[in-house]
Design a protein around this motif. Structure first.
Motif, PDB file in Angstrom:
ATOM      1  N   ASP A 124       1.051  -0.960  -0.051  1.00 49.13           N
ATOM      2  CA  ASP A 124      -0.011  -0.214  -0.024  1.00 49.13           C
ATOM      3  C   ASP A 124       0.756   0.969   0.090  1.00 49.13           C
ATOM      4  O   ASP A 124       1.522   1.399   1.126  1.00 49.13           O
ATOM      5  CB  ASP A 124      -0.788   0.035   1.143  1.00 49.13           C
ATOM      6  N   TYR A 159      -5.492  -5.021   6.884  1.00 43.50           N
ATOM      7  CA  TYR A 159      -5.752  -5.148   5.592  1.00 43.50           C
ATOM      8  C   TYR A 159      -6.495  -6.538   5.257  1.00 43.50           C
ATOM      9  O   TYR A 159      -6.719  -6.791   4.114  1.00 43.50           O
ATOM     10  CB  TYR A 159      -4.493  -5.223   4.915  1.00 43.50           C
ATOM     11  N   ARG A 160      -6.899  -7.168   6.121  1.00 40.12           N
ATOM     12  CA  ARG A 160      -7.583  -8.356   6.206  1.00 40.12           C
ATOM     13  C   ARG A 160      -9.063  -8.073   5.873  1.00 40.12           C
ATOM     14  O   ARG A 160      -9.774  -6.888   6.087  1.00 40.12           O
ATOM     15  CB  ARG A 160      -7.518  -9.208   7.688  1.00 40.12           C
ATOM     16  N   GLY A 161      -9.679  -8.999   4.903  1.00 36.39           N
ATOM     17  CA  GLY A 161     -11.048  -8.968   4.547  1.00 36.39           C
ATOM     18  C   GLY A 161     -11.207  -8.176   3.102  1.00 36.39           C
ATOM     19  O   GLY A 161     -12.364  -7.946   2.699  1.00 36.39           O
ATOM     20  N   ARG A 162      -9.945  -7.914   2.689  1.00 37.74           N
ATOM     21  CA  ARG A 162     -10.199  -7.099   1.225  1.00 37.74           C
ATOM     22  C   ARG A 162      -9.744  -7.834   0.311  1.00 37.74           C
ATOM     23  O   ARG A 162      -9.739  -7.337  -0.977  1.00 37.74           O
ATOM     24  CB  ARG A 162      -9.253  -6.112   1.454  1.00 37.74           C
ATOM     25  N   GLY A 163      -9.724  -9.173   0.298  1.00 37.10           N
ATOM     26  CA  GLY A 163      -9.275 -10.168  -0.892  1.00 37.10           C
ATOM     27  C   GLY A 163      -7.705 -10.171  -0.914  1.00 37.10           C
ATOM     28  O   GLY A 163      -7.604 -10.740  -1.907  1.00 37.10           O
ATOM     29  N   LEU A 164      -7.013  -9.777  -0.292  1.00 40.13           N
ATOM     30  CA  LEU A 164      -5.435  -9.851  -0.386  1.00 40.13           C
ATOM     31  C   LEU A 164      -4.960 -11.087  -0.516  1.00 40.13           C
ATOM     32  O   LEU A 164      -4.163 -11.692  -1.437  1.00 40.13           O
ATOM     33  CB  LEU A 164      -4.932  -8.845   0.312  1.00 40.13           C
ATOM     34  N   GLU A 184      -6.252 -13.050  -3.764  1.00 41.94           N
ATOM     35  CA  GLU A 184      -5.501 -12.388  -4.944  1.00 41.94           C
ATOM     36  C   GLU A 184      -3.970 -12.841  -4.927  1.00 41.94           C
ATOM     37  O   GLU A 184      -3.500 -13.446  -6.101  1.00 41.94           O
ATOM     38  CB  GLU A 184      -5.152 -10.907  -4.776  1.00 41.94           C
TER      39      GLU A 184
END
Length: 152
Positions: free
Chosen positions: A59, A98-103, A106
């Motif tokens: 980020d 940053y969890r729960g964002r689909g990282l 991906e």
């Protein structure tokens, strides 16, 4: 978010993510300190010669997630009868904010693409409880593997 290949300079990031992953899984703190010291020594030459590879997500300039990949020498097997290697996924970690964002999703898709690019027909990983649902949702299934410590 940007994704980039892991570099030699990511040594401490990978060590920190690995240690934190095991800490969150409930592993003993003293064991983690010993593990990380030995892992750092193990990892350094493998990052240099690229036998340990993978990706980091950032980020801006801040790394927030990562995945490690390796190729394992493995005899041809019914799961990969024409290949003498397996892909191995390890050290999948996303910083809590940053969890729960689909990282992680991906990163796993990128791992699949990288393995396919290298001709890998079969891959394995060891899942923590936190990652099990993610991996199952991506088509990963349990195997018949068993394990035990060897007294020395």
């Amino acid at each position: 978010m940007e994704m980039r290949a892991l570099e030699e300079t990511d040594l401490e990031l990978i060590c920190r993510h690995r240690e934190q992953m095991f800490r969150e899984a409930g592993r003993d703190e003293a064991v983690l300190q010993t593990m990380t010291a030995h892992f750092r020594k193990w990892l350094r030459p493998r990052l240099r010669n690229r036998t340990y590879f993978g990706f980091a997500m950032t980020d801006g300039r801040d790394p927030v997630a990562g995945i490690g990949l390796m190729l394992l020498d493995w005899p041809p097997h019914p799961s990969h009868p024409g290949s003498d290697q397996r892909g191995y996924v390890l050290n999948v970690y996303v910083e809590p904010a940053y969890r729960g964002r689909g990282l992680a999703h991906e990163l796993m898709q990128r791992a699949d693409a990288e393995f396919a690019r290298r001709g890998v027909q079969f891959a394995i990983l060891h899942a923590t409880d936190a990652g099990r649902d993610l991996y199952a949702g991506l088509g990963w299934g349990a195997t018949t593997e068993m394990a035990k410590p060897v007294a020395g």
